[in-house]
Each structure stands twice: as C-alpha cells, then as structure tokens.
Scaffold this motif. Structure first.
Motif, PDB file in Angstrom:
ATOM      1  N   GLU A  45       0.788  -1.269  -0.037  1.00  0.00           N
ATOM      2  CA  GLU A  45       0.092   0.143   0.025  1.00  0.00           C
ATOM      3  C   GLU A  45       0.833   1.362  -0.058  1.00  0.00           C
ATOM      4  O   GLU A  45       0.670   2.148  -0.868  1.00  0.00           O
ATOM      5  N   GLN A  46       1.857   1.361   0.704  1.00  0.00           N
ATOM      6  CA  GLN A  46       2.736   2.331   1.006  1.00  0.00           C
ATOM      7  C   GLN A  46       3.753   2.614  -0.136  1.00  0.00           C
ATOM      8  O   GLN A  46       3.890   3.807  -0.638  1.00  0.00           O
ATOM      9  N   GLY A  47       4.126   1.572  -0.863  1.00  0.00           N
ATOM     10  CA  GLY A  47       4.817   1.683  -1.900  1.00  0.00           C
ATOM     11  C   GLY A  47       4.179   2.035  -3.237  1.00  0.00           C
ATOM     12  O   GLY A  47       4.658   2.875  -3.706  1.00  0.00           O
ATOM     13  N   ILE A  48       3.034   1.794  -3.152  1.00  0.00           N
ATOM     14  CA  ILE A  48       2.151   2.241  -4.313  1.00  0.00           C
ATOM     15  C   ILE A  48       1.800   3.721  -4.340  1.00  0.00           C
ATOM     16  O   ILE A  48       2.119   4.634  -5.252  1.00  0.00           O
ATOM     17  N   ILE A  49       1.623   4.196  -3.040  1.00  0.00           N
ATOM     18  CA  ILE A  49       1.604   5.510  -2.832  1.00  0.00           C
ATOM     19  C   ILE A  49       2.621   6.477  -3.137  1.00  0.00           C
ATOM     20  O   ILE A  49       2.783   7.407  -3.742  1.00  0.00           O
ATOM     21  N   GLU A  50       3.800   5.707  -2.659  1.00  0.00           N
ATOM     22  CA  GLU A  50       5.350   6.521  -3.030  1.00  0.00           C
ATOM     23  C   GLU A  50       5.516   6.639  -4.476  1.00  0.00           C
ATOM     24  O   GLU A  50       5.923   7.893  -4.850  1.00  0.00           O
ATOM     25  N   TYR A  51       5.161   5.785  -5.073  1.00  0.00           N
ATOM     26  CA  TYR A  51       5.349   5.457  -6.568  1.00  0.00           C
ATOM     27  C   TYR A  51       4.416   6.622  -7.382  1.00  0.00           C
ATOM     28  O   TYR A  51       4.882   7.294  -8.416  1.00  0.00           O
ATOM     29  N   LEU A  52       3.411   6.819  -6.602  1.00  0.00           N
ATOM     30  CA  LEU A  52       2.478   7.754  -7.322  1.00  0.00           C
ATOM     31  C   LEU A  52       2.588   9.372  -7.214  1.00  0.00           C
ATOM     32  O   LEU A  52       2.238  10.220  -7.563  1.00  0.00           O
ATOM     33  N   LYS A  53       3.694   9.557  -5.966  1.00  0.00           N
ATOM     34  CA  LYS A  53       3.733  10.956  -5.684  1.00  0.00           C
ATOM     35  C   LYS A  53       4.263  11.768  -6.750  1.00  0.00           C
ATOM     36  O   LYS A  53       4.033  13.081  -6.424  1.00  0.00           O
ATOM     37  N   ASP A  54       4.916  11.572  -7.651  1.00  0.00           N
ATOM     38  CA  ASP A  54       5.518  12.454  -8.537  1.00  0.00           C
ATOM     39  C   ASP A  54       4.673  12.588  -9.712  1.00  0.00           C
ATOM     40  O   ASP A  54       4.971  13.601 -10.636  1.00  0.00           O
TER      41      ASP A  54
END
Length: 385
Positions: A45-54
């Motif tokens: 979950e957190q990794g997906i959010i991280e990936y979307l941040k840019d």
C-alpha cells in the motif's frame, strides 16, 4: 494481524466480487473464490502511494518493467530452484491471461492438450478458446497422484501440450522433482510443450520445498512455460498482475511478439507491476505471517471436518482450499445448494463446470479468512444437515 478484527467487512461487501462478499446477500458466509479476506500488506500500500507521488503514470517497456522482471526471476531462483534471468520473464495481466496466451501460442485449431482431472476450469477453457481439444488425465482425488500410464496413452500425433497445476488446485498436492521429471521425460519423448501453472507455489505448508518445473531437468527447461501470479499469496487480484517465464529467450521473444506485447495493443499496468515488485521485495514478512495463519486454519478445518461424518476432508500440502469428499449421498451441486439455503454458507461444488468430471462428489472450501469466520462457516455447514 489475521483475526476477525483485522477484516474490514464493509470494504469486502463493496469490493470483494467473484462469488464473495459483494455478490451475496447479507448473512451469507462465502468460503468460495480463492481470495484472502485480509487487507494487503502495508508495504505494498505505502509503496504504491510512494510511486504515485511524482504524478507520472507513463508507458513502461512492453515486456515489463525491469524491476518487476528482476524481482520475479530472483524470487523463483531463491525460493523455487529456478535459473531465470529477468529476460526470461514477461509481465502479463494475471496468471489466467498467461494460461490463455500459452494455449493460443502452442495450439492450432484441432490440436490436443492433456490436462489433469480434476483441475481448475481455466485449464479446459484456455485450451478450448484456442480451438484445441482437451484430453483428461485422471488424478487421484485423495493422493493427488497423476496416472502416468493414462498420460502416456493419451498422446497421439495431434497432442501438442501437457498442462500441469503445481501446487494442484483443488487437491493441494505439491508435485516432487521426481514426479515432474517423469512429466518432462514423457513430454520430451513426444516433443510436447509443457505449461506449469505455479500461481499457488508460495502457499506451501510444513516447510515443504517446491521445485519450479523447468528446474528439474534439461528436458523440462527446453520446451516449457511457467505461469505465476500474485493474487493468492499477496491478495492483489484486482490489480491483474502475473508473469510468464521461459528459460529460452528466443522462444519467449517469439511468444511476446505473437501475443501482441510488442506494441500498445497488449501490456500491463505499470502500477500493477510495481505492486508485484513490492510484494516480493518488501512484503515477505507479512506473507510469512499470513502463511502461518493459513497453516493453522488448514489444521483447524481438517480436524473439525474429520469428525463431521458429512464429509471426509483431504489434508492439503499447499493452497488455501480444502476438497472434501461428500459422504451423505448428495451430488456436489445439491450439497452446495443445501448448505447455501439451509446454512447460509457459500461453497464451490465439485461439478464438471468448475473442476472437470473427476471432481463430482466433492466440494471446495476456501479458508483464507479469520479462524472465527471459518469456524462459524464450517459449523453452519455441518449443522445444516
């Protein structure tokens, strides 16, 4: 982490389709589709959010993101005796799509494929969709053993493919390296392809080892495809992410071209591939706890059903499904309907539609839920008779 308090029933009733919470009336317990009731690992979950941040969701390489291909190859090499490079991996939209693409690649209309009986319905469906004809090789529903005499006898000039399910759904059998070598010898003697569906290969109990098919011999490596997915071990079925692996780079390149993955006609969501990589690289601690919980549920369900006198359960070496034999004389369909109406529990009948002719007289029960839900469901089933 895997108790009743960890299940978000509101979310399941909104989102869990395919014969589960979102498709059934309130009050019915689904022990049906092989999909966990638990939320995904926080690391995913957190990794997906991280990936979307840019804010970018651009095209990825047609055959798959480098990090995805590397994480799948590494996983097979470390955990399953594989010898894959990232170039041996193609990202696909689920293990199911992988099966269909392989059947389409190997079979021409009228060609024959040998599948196990019983086995998950997708094996038959993928062959028939490709215009092929299915030949059924019996599997012992108690031991999971393959009838090798029958397997060899089914082969004729039209035969092009042997498809195996390892670990086996619905029997929970893990095939040893020795058994897989026998399959490879037979396939090699007749110049046949082998497809090994290994979507369940992470859900294995009692520290049993697992050998990916292509690892067992040079013959096995030469003319085979392996299918893998993330829905069982990491609960991300909705992201539709899987992989096809093949040790021969030239064959995989041809397969990729003919399956339309060398253009934007086909291809897999980059977000889904990131989730798959995160699962293998960061979510192993979650997965190990999940596996412990599942093994405990397996043992619990087996002991409870063993004293029921209504069914005789099998003891799966892998998967999170049981395939008990019905002992009260009802057909699989009638048993499942009775349990649904009288016990308010949904289970899968061992009918030809779902598993082939050899499944009749059985039911399939999924236990990837809390022990509380499992206990309530099984007790309702037993007391409904």
């Amino acid at each position: 982490m895997f108790s009743n308090n960890d299940i978000n029933f509101e979310a399941l009733k909104r989102k869990a389709y395919n014969g589960r919470w979102a498709t059934l009336e309130d009050g019915i317990i689904p022990l049906t589709a092989a999909d966990p009731d638990f939320r995904i690992a926080r690391e995913i979950e957190q990794g997906i959010i991280e990936y979307l941040k840019d804010g970018y969701l651009s095209y990825g390489p047609f055959s798959g993101l480098p990090e995805f291909k590397k994480s799948v190859a590494d996983h097979f090499n470390k955990e399953k005796f594989g010898s894959f490079s990232p170039e041996n991996v193609l990202a696909v939209n689920s293990a199911a799509q992988g099966m269909f693409l392989i059947a389409a690649y190997v079979l021409s209309p009228g060609d024959e494929a040998i599948i196990l009986d019983p086995v998950d319905f997708l094996f038959k469906k993928s062959v028939e969709t490709a215009g092929g004809k299915v030949k059924l090789c019996p599997v012992d529903t108690i031991t999971g053993n393959i009838d090798f005499e029958q397997l060899a006898a089914l082969i004729n000039p039209k035969t092009k493919l042997i498809s195996i399910c390892n670990p086996h759904n619905p029997l929970g059998k893990v095939y040893s390296a020795e058994v897989l070598r026998k399959v490879a010898e037979i396939a090699s003697a007749h110049d046949l392809w082998v497809m090994s569906d290994e979507i369940w290969s992470d859900i294995i109990y009692d520290n049993r080892s697992f050998h990916t098919y292509s690892s067992v011999s040079e013959e096995a490596k030469k003319k085979s495809f392996t299918v893998y997915g993330f829905s069982k071990s990491f609960g991300i079925a909705g992201l539709r992410i899987g992989a096809v692996l093949c040790n021969d780079e030239e064959i995989l390149a041809d397969f990729t071209e003919k399956s339309n993955f060398n253009s934007t006609i086909e291809g897999v969501s980059t977000l889904s591939q990131i989730a798959g990589s995160l699962a293998l690289e960061r979510a192993k601690p979650w997965y190990k706890e999940f596996l412990k919980h599942l093994q405990s549920n397996r043992d619990f369900a087996y002991h409870l059903l063993s004293t029921s006198e209504i069914v005789t359960p099998n003891f799966p070496e892998a998967t999170f499904v049981l395939f008990p034999k019905i002992e009260n004389g009802l057909s699989s369909e009638a048993f499942a309907q009775h349990v649904l109406q009288q016990g308010k529990v949904a289970i899968v009948p061992g009918s030809e539609r779902w598993f082939g002719k050899g499944a009749e007289g059985h039911i399939r029960i999924c236990f990837s839920t809390s022990q509380e839900i499992l206990e309530e469901g099984l007790n309702r089933m037993i007391s409904s008779f």
